[in-house]
Design an enzyme around this catalytic site. Structure first.
Site, PDB file in Angstrom:
ATOM      1  N   HIS A   1      43.878  44.518  52.533  1.00  0.00           N
ATOM      2  CA  HIS A   1      45.003  45.398  52.200  1.00  0.00           C
ATOM      3  C   HIS A   1      44.685  46.110  50.896  1.00  0.00           C
ATOM      4  O   HIS A   1      44.568  45.479  49.840  1.00  0.00           O
ATOM      5  CB  HIS A   1      46.285  44.571  52.058  1.00  0.00           C
TER       6      HIS A   1
ATOM      7  N   HIS B   1      45.384  52.095  54.976  1.00  0.00           N
ATOM      8  CA  HIS B   1      45.399  51.300  53.746  1.00  0.00           C
ATOM      9  C   HIS B   1      45.170  49.810  54.023  1.00  0.00           C
ATOM     10  O   HIS B   1      45.075  49.023  53.080  1.00  0.00           O
ATOM     11  CB  HIS B   1      46.726  51.477  53.006  1.00  0.00           C
TER      12      HIS B   1
END
Length: 144
Positions: free
Chosen positions: A69, A55
């Protein structure tokens, strides 16, 4: 120049619904509310981190060090809905696809998929566009 990591609406980092990002505690940057599933490298450089949950990615070159992110609290998904095309230590070119996400699967589980680009080296990006729809790979900021 810095390019958007994904297609969507470019927003100020202070608008992100996560205090750690919004307060710029991790560094300055920007965010995109995505409308597609491909994540591209905002800069050319070396992948210095690929989080095990895929992620988040760290990328560095001689001028900048940043983290892409994907989403808020998406670490809790343990990698479900994320696919990485790169490994730590790999060289990437700006605009190269580094990951793919399953937007529907992630949002159906109640996660905010806003994607942040945070400079971890005290760089401050000058945003060229704000509250506008941008394409992944489109120039959106420059470093001051």
């Amino acid at each position: 120049m810095i390019v958007s990591p994904i297609q969507g609406k470019l927003i100020n980092l202070s608008m992100v619904k996560d205090e750690a990002f919004a307060s710029k505690a991790m560094g300055d940057g920007f965010a995109v509310e995505p409308s597609e599933n491909k994540i591209v490298a905002p800069i050319s450089g070396t992948i210095c981190a690929v989080f095990p949950t895929k992620h988040a990615f760290g990328i560095a070159n001689d001028h900048a060090e940043l983290i892409v992110h994907i989403g808020i609290d998406t670490v809790n998904l343990k990698g479900v809905g994320f696919h990485s095309f790169v490994e730590q230590g790999e060289k990437v070119k700006q605009g190269q696809v580094i990951a793919e996400i399953d937007l529907d699967a992630i949002t159906q589980q109640g996660y905010d998929i806003t994607t942040m680009v945070v400079f971890t080296d005290n760089n401050v990006p000058k945003l060229l566009k704000l509250n506008e729809f941008v394409c992944g790979g489109e120039e959106v900021a420059e470093l001051e």
